[in-house]
Design a protein around this motif. Structure first.
Motif, PDB file in Angstrom:
ATOM      1  N   LEU A  47      44.863  33.249  96.097  1.00 48.29           N
ATOM      2  CA  LEU A  47      46.025  32.535  96.605  1.00 48.29           C
ATOM      3  C   LEU A  47      47.037  33.511  97.190  1.00 48.29           C
ATOM      4  CD1 LEU A  47      47.294  29.686  96.788  1.00 48.29           C
ATOM      5  CD2 LEU A  47      48.369  30.140  94.599  1.00 48.29           C
ATOM      6  N   GLY A  48      47.159  34.682  96.582  1.00 44.26           N
ATOM      7  CA  GLY A  48      48.046  35.715  97.119  1.00 44.26           C
ATOM      8  C   GLY A  48      47.586  36.228  98.466  1.00 44.26           C
ATOM      9  N   VAL A  49      46.271  36.407  98.633  1.00 41.18           N
ATOM     10  CA  VAL A  49      45.739  36.865  99.920  1.00 41.18           C
ATOM     11  C   VAL A  49      45.952  35.794 100.989  1.00 41.18           C
ATOM     12  CG1 VAL A  49      43.634  37.564 101.122  1.00 41.18           C
ATOM     13  CG2 VAL A  49      44.072  38.391  98.828  1.00 41.18           C
ATOM     14  N   ILE A  50      45.762  34.529 100.616  1.00 38.43           N
ATOM     15  CA  ILE A  50      45.968  33.432 101.575  1.00 38.43           C
ATOM     16  C   ILE A  50      47.429  33.365 101.994  1.00 38.43           C
ATOM     17  CG2 ILE A  50      45.911  30.922 101.869  1.00 38.43           C
ATOM     18  CD1 ILE A  50      43.453  30.920 100.003  1.00 38.43           C
ATOM     19  N   SER A  51      48.355  33.432 101.033  1.00 40.84           N
ATOM     20  CA  SER A  51      49.778  33.364 101.380  1.00 40.84           C
ATOM     21  C   SER A  51      50.218  34.590 102.172  1.00 40.84           C
ATOM     22  CB  SER A  51      50.631  33.191 100.124  1.00 40.84           C
ATOM     23  OG  SER A  51      50.548  34.328  99.307  1.00 40.84           O
ATOM     24  N   ASP A  52      49.605  35.743 101.899  1.00 32.08           N
ATOM     25  CA  ASP A  52      49.930  36.937 102.668  1.00 32.08           C
ATOM     26  C   ASP A  52      49.362  36.857 104.080  1.00 32.08           C
ATOM     27  OD1 ASP A  52      51.262  39.492 102.642  1.00 32.08           O
ATOM     28  OD2 ASP A  52      49.271  40.401 102.799  1.00 32.08           O
ATOM     29  N   THR A  53      48.288  36.108 104.268  1.00 32.28           N
ATOM     30  CA  THR A  53      47.762  35.882 105.610  1.00 32.28           C
ATOM     31  C   THR A  53      48.683  34.948 106.387  1.00 32.28           C
ATOM     32  OG1 THR A  53      45.513  36.166 104.792  1.00 32.28           O
ATOM     33  CG2 THR A  53      45.755  35.076 106.913  1.00 32.28           C
ATOM     34  N   ILE A  54      49.258  33.981 105.697  1.00 31.60           N
ATOM     35  CA  ILE A  54      50.160  33.029 106.361  1.00 31.60           C
ATOM     36  C   ILE A  54      51.450  33.728 106.777  1.00 31.60           C
ATOM     37  CG2 ILE A  54      51.514  30.919 106.024  1.00 31.60           C
ATOM     38  CD1 ILE A  54      49.222  29.957 104.171  1.00 31.60           C
ATOM     39  N   ILE A  55      52.056  34.505 105.880  1.00 31.95           N
ATOM     40  CA  ILE A  55      53.269  35.269 106.204  1.00 31.95           C
ATOM     41  C   ILE A  55      53.035  36.721 105.787  1.00 31.95           C
ATOM     42  CG2 ILE A  55      55.749  35.524 105.851  1.00 31.95           C
ATOM     43  CD1 ILE A  55      55.903  32.581 105.176  1.00 31.95           C
ATOM     44  N   PRO A  56      52.504  37.539 106.703  1.00 37.72           N
ATOM     45  CA  PRO A  56      52.223  38.943 106.353  1.00 37.72           C
ATOM     46  C   PRO A  56      53.488  39.797 106.377  1.00 37.72           C
ATOM     47  CG  PRO A  56      51.594  38.517 108.610  1.00 37.72           C
ATOM     48  CD  PRO A  56      52.064  37.202 108.041  1.00 37.72           C
ATOM     49  N   ALA A  57      53.389  40.932 105.735  1.00 34.56           N
ATOM     50  CA  ALA A  57      54.501  41.881 105.751  1.00 34.56           C
ATOM     51  C   ALA A  57      54.503  42.611 107.086  1.00 34.56           C
ATOM     52  CB  ALA A  57      54.364  42.876 104.613  1.00 34.56           C
ATOM     53  N   GLY A  58      55.666  42.874 107.572  1.00 33.75           N
ATOM     54  CA  GLY A  58      55.842  43.597 108.829  1.00 33.75           C
ATOM     55  C   GLY A  58      57.119  44.404 108.719  1.00 33.75           C
ATOM     56  N   GLU A  59      58.049  44.152 109.634  1.00 32.39           N
ATOM     57  CA  GLU A  59      59.344  44.815 109.545  1.00 32.39           C
ATOM     58  C   GLU A  59      60.117  44.331 108.324  1.00 32.39           C
ATOM     59  OE1 GLU A  59      61.509  44.347 113.170  1.00 32.39           O
ATOM     60  OE2 GLU A  59      59.889  45.147 114.386  1.00 32.39           O
ATOM     61  N   ILE A  60      59.873  43.083 107.944  1.00 31.48           N
ATOM     62  CA  ILE A  60      60.473  42.549 106.726  1.00 31.48           C
ATOM     63  C   ILE A  60      59.355  42.255 105.731  1.00 31.48           C
ATOM     64  CG2 ILE A  60      62.485  41.608 107.900  1.00 31.48           C
ATOM     65  CD1 ILE A  60      61.217  38.872 107.811  1.00 31.48           C
TER      66      ILE A  60
END
Length: 190
Positions: A47-60
């Motif tokens: 679930l963490g990988v899926i949510s990180d795919t939806i909103i990945p880390a970038g500048e924020i």
């Protein structure tokens, strides 16, 4: 201390040490924090990988940095009906099988583009009355709920509300003597 008692304790301890290698500590236990859900630690990491795919880390910071998977599981545990909780957990459980059949690999080993496409096609799945159709419907429900709750948890996080989009109460402060060119970072009233 009595020598007999010391020898008895020594025998019990050594007997216990002999049994430890035969114990299987690798089982994927159900997380106790979510009473209404039957979620394992590996499913929570998925679930963490899926949510990180939806909103990945970038500048924020991304969804995984803000612990959005915990928010998702708490919301499903506390706010969803029993039927919807069962659909969510059934979709979470059958998602790895869907990924294996569709992509031929585990979800974590896919590229970012493949993950995004798989989630997008998974949200559009339609179910029917067959067992396979119900599984597709559960996967679609799981992915749509995860997407909605990821966005909700991310936007409601303290990090976003204080550092990215500063929250100010309506109507906000009024200063009529400030020129438009002197304005700084815009405040979003909500």
């Amino acid at each position: 201390m009595n020598r007999r008692i010391a020898l008895r304790h020594l025998a019990l301890i050594s007997g216990g040490l002999v049994l430890i290698p035969s114990c299987d500590f690798s089982s994927d236990d159900i997380l106790a924090a979510y009473q209404n859900l039957k979620v394992t630690a590996s499913q929570k990491s998925l679930l963490g990988v899926i949510s990180d795919t939806i909103i990945p880390a970038g500048e924020i910071k991304g969804a995984l940095n803000l612990e959005v998977p915990d928010f998702i599981l708490v919301m499903v545990n506390d706010c969803f009906t029993k039927d919807n909780q069962e659909k969510f957990t059934a979709g979470l459980a059958s998602f790895p099988v869907y990924v294996q059949e569709t992509a031929g690999k585990m979800f974590e080993s896919l590229s970012t583009k493949e993950k995004e496409e798989l989630i997008l096609t998974g949200t559009k799945l339609e179910g029917d009355d067959t067992a396979e159709g119900k599984a597709r419907g559960n996967i679609s429900y799981f992915l749509n709920s995860t997407k909605r709750l990821t966005i909700q948890g991310y936007m409601a996080s303290e990090y976003i509300q204080t550092e990215i989009i500063p929250y100010s109460l309506i109507p906000g402060e009024y200063n009529g003597a400030v020129l438009i060119t002197d304005l700084q970072k815009p405040h979003i009233n909500g």
